[in-house]
Design an enzyme around this catalytic site. Structure first.
Site, short mmCIF file in Angstrom:
data_model
loop_
_atom_site.label_atom_id
_atom_site.label_comp_id
_atom_site.label_asym_id
_atom_site.label_seq_id
_atom_site.Cartn_x
_atom_site.Cartn_y
_atom_site.Cartn_z
N GLU A 1 -6.30 -10.73 -1.09
CA GLU A 1 -7.07 -10.45 0.14
C GLU A 1 -8.56 -10.30 -0.18
OE1 GLU A 1 -5.53 -7.08 2.34
OE2 GLU A 1 -3.45 -7.61 1.92
N ASN B 1 2.11 -5.34 -3.08
CA ASN B 1 0.70 -5.66 -2.79
C ASN B 1 -0.08 -4.37 -2.51
OD1 ASN B 1 -1.22 -7.88 -2.10
ND2 ASN B 1 -1.18 -6.98 -0.04
N ASP C 1 -12.35 -10.02 -0.39
CA ASP C 1 -13.65 -10.11 0.27
C ASP C 1 -14.59 -9.18 -0.48
OD1 ASP C 1 -12.72 -7.65 1.42
OD2 ASP C 1 -12.27 -8.64 3.33
N GLU D 1 0.81 -1.23 0.00
CA GLU D 1 0.00 0.00 0.00
C GLU D 1 0.84 1.28 0.00
OE1 GLU D 1 -2.78 -0.47 3.26
OE2 GLU D 1 -3.49 -2.38 2.49
O1 G3I Z 1 -3.81 -6.92 18.98
C1 G3I Z 1 -4.77 -6.01 19.52
C2 G3I Z 1 -5.31 -6.50 20.82
O2 G3I Z 1 -4.26 -6.58 21.74
C3 G3I Z 1 -6.42 -5.57 21.28
O3 G3I Z 1 -7.02 -6.08 22.44
C4 G3I Z 1 -7.47 -5.42 20.21
C5 G3I Z 1 -8.56 -4.44 20.59
O4 G3I Z 1 -9.04 -3.73 19.49
O5 G3I Z 1 -6.86 -4.96 19.05
C6 G3I Z 1 -5.89 -5.85 18.54
O6 G3I Z 1 -5.34 -5.33 17.37
C7 G3I Z 1 -6.17 -5.37 16.24
C8 G3I Z 1 -5.51 -6.28 15.20
O7 G3I Z 1 -6.24 -6.23 14.00
C9 G3I Z 1 -5.40 -7.72 15.64
O8 G3I Z 1 -6.68 -8.24 15.85
C10 G3I Z 1 -6.32 -3.97 15.70
O9 G3I Z 1 -7.08 -3.19 16.61
C11 G3I Z 1 -6.99 -3.97 14.36
O10 G3I Z 1 -6.93 -2.67 13.81
C12 G3I Z 1 -6.27 -4.93 13.44
O11 G3I Z 1 -6.99 -4.94 12.21
C13 G3I Z 1 -6.30 -5.52 11.13
C14 G3I Z 1 -6.04 -4.48 10.04
O12 G3I Z 1 -5.45 -5.10 8.93
C15 G3I Z 1 -5.16 -3.35 10.56
O13 G3I Z 1 -4.80 -2.50 9.53
C16 G3I Z 1 -7.19 -6.63 10.57
O14 G3I Z 1 -7.29 -7.69 11.52
C17 G3I Z 1 -6.61 -7.16 9.27
O15 G3I Z 1 -7.56 -7.99 8.65
C18 G3I Z 1 -6.32 -6.00 8.32
O16 G3I Z 1 -5.74 -6.53 7.15
C19 G3I Z 1 -5.39 -5.58 6.13
C20 G3I Z 1 -4.17 -6.11 5.43
O17 G3I Z 1 -3.14 -6.36 6.35
C21 G3I Z 1 -3.70 -5.14 4.34
N1 G3I Z 1 -4.77 -4.80 3.43
C22 G3I Z 1 -6.01 -4.35 4.05
C23 G3I Z 1 -6.49 -5.37 5.09
C24 G3I Z 1 -7.82 -4.95 5.69
O18 G3I Z 1 -7.71 -3.75 6.40
#
Ligand code: G3I
Length: 316
Positions: free
Chosen positions: A234, A170, A236, A129
């Site tokens: 990715e 990517n 969806d 990105e």
């Molecule tokens: O790890 C913490 C945890 O300790 C805490 O209790 C919890 C409470 O909110 O948050 C946890 O972190 C979260 C993390 O996922 C793990 O679950 C973050 O808040 C959350 O923002 C994070 O979201 C991820 C996101 O990327 C962040 O940018 C999504 O799971 C993940 O699916 C998403 O994936 C991205 C790809 O990497 C890149 N392309 C876009 C895609 C969708 O956004």
């Protein structure tokens, strides 16, 4: 019908999913994961905040869990991601770096993380990105301190750390032909001319219902013609809630279209969906009022979208 992984293999591609280490204790999750998918991408576990939360202090516990699970279940692994502005610890993003310091920080991160899994991964999303929608570079700490050259630097470091992993750029919203995909295209063309080690381009595929671009196949093909492989990394397809049977039917057609586009491009190596089940999808958290974007519902029942993938893959 046979599971997706088997249908995909018969067509010469893989069918993958994002996987979360903290779900590997859930038996239904693991059952569907291992039955249907022959490629996995760690959803968060290989990102910078997970692997190097403080400088030169590395953490591989949950990433190792996924790698071990995949190896035990005949799944290839797409590493995700080495250099990205998001989920980047503040010690990196807020550091007061000189260019040589930040280069060293980035190269050290890549050599440790990619080096740990040397020889074990199918591919790495080396840089994720890096472009804005208008095709300009996103102003990340890497871009501000290092300028345009940081992407090539990252790819060279990744090649040195793991010579057998395919090295990918990517991004999202590059699935159709537009200003952003044109900018990525121009970068890849330049990298090939200059000998920068890039092997693939990942098209994330975070689509909205009914909006899979009609020029997806054509766009994949023009990248393939530059001499790189391509993949949907990715996917969806989010539905504006409430879910109706008409919307599920549209989603089925959309998924079928995505998989058919990949199959029509010989250098398209696989399709990855961004999660096993709607229950754990990132979509509702980020887009309130939208959801149900994946192939399995909250109870792990296959949705019409699943049948769309089966149809595209030539299953019954
Ligand atoms: O790890 C913490 C945890 O300790 C805490 O209790 C919890 C409470 O909110 O948050 C946890 O972190 C979260 C993390 O996922 C793990 O679950 C973050 O808040 C959350 O923002 C994070 O979201 C991820 C996101 O990327 C962040 O940018 C999504 O799971 C993940 O699916 C998403 O994936 C991205 C790809 O990497 C890149 N392309 C876009 C895609 C969708 O956004």
């Amino acid at each position: 019908a046979a599971p997706l992984r088997q249908l995909a293999e018969a067509k010469g591609i893989y069918f993958g999913t994002a996987v979360a280490a903290n779900r590997l204790g859930e038996s239904q999750y693991v059952q569907v994961l291992d039955r249907e998918f022959n490629s996995v991408t760690p959803e968060n576990e290989m990102k910078w905040d997970a692997t190097e939360p403080s400088r030169n202090s590395f953490n591989f516990g949950s990433a190792d869990q996924i790698v071990n699970h995949a190896q035990a279940n005949g799944q290839i692994i797409r590493g995700h991601t080495l250099v990205w502005h998001s989920q980047l610890p503040s010690w990196v993003s807020n550091g007061n770096w000189t260019a040589s310091e930040l280069t060293q920080v980035m190269e050290n991160h890549i050599s440790n993380v990619a080096g740990r899994y040397r020889g074990k991964l199918y591919a790495w999303d080396v840089v994720n990105e890096a472009f804005n929608e208008d095709g300009t570079r996103r102003q990340t700490v890497f871009q501000r301190v290092l300028g345009d050259g940081y992407i090539a630097t990252a790819f060279r470091a990744a090649r040195a750390a793991d010579p057998t992993a395919k090295l990918y750029y990517n991004d999202y919203n590059i699935e159709g032909i537009n200003a952003k995909s044109n900018a990525v295209y121009n970068m890849v063309r330049q990298f090939k001319q200059q000998g920068v080690p890039i092997d693939g381009v990942g098209f994330q595929g975070h689509f909205i219902l009914g909006q899979v671009p009609n020029d997806l196949q054509q766009n994949l093909q023009r990248f393939a013609d530059l001499g790189v492989e391509v993949a949907l990394t990715e996917v969806d397809i989010r539905i504006p809630l409430p879910v109706t049977s008409a919307k599920l039917a549209q989603q089925r057609a959309d998924y079928e279209k995505v998989v058919r586009a990949c199959l029509a491009v010989s250098k398209c190596v696989g399709v990855t969906v961004w999660g096993v089940t709607d229950k754990y999808s990132w979509v509702p958290d980020v887009f309130p009022g939208e959801g149900a974007a994946l192939l399995f519902d909250d109870n792990y029942n296959p949705k019409p979208a699943y049948d769309g993938v089966v149809t595209a893959l030539g299953g019954d």
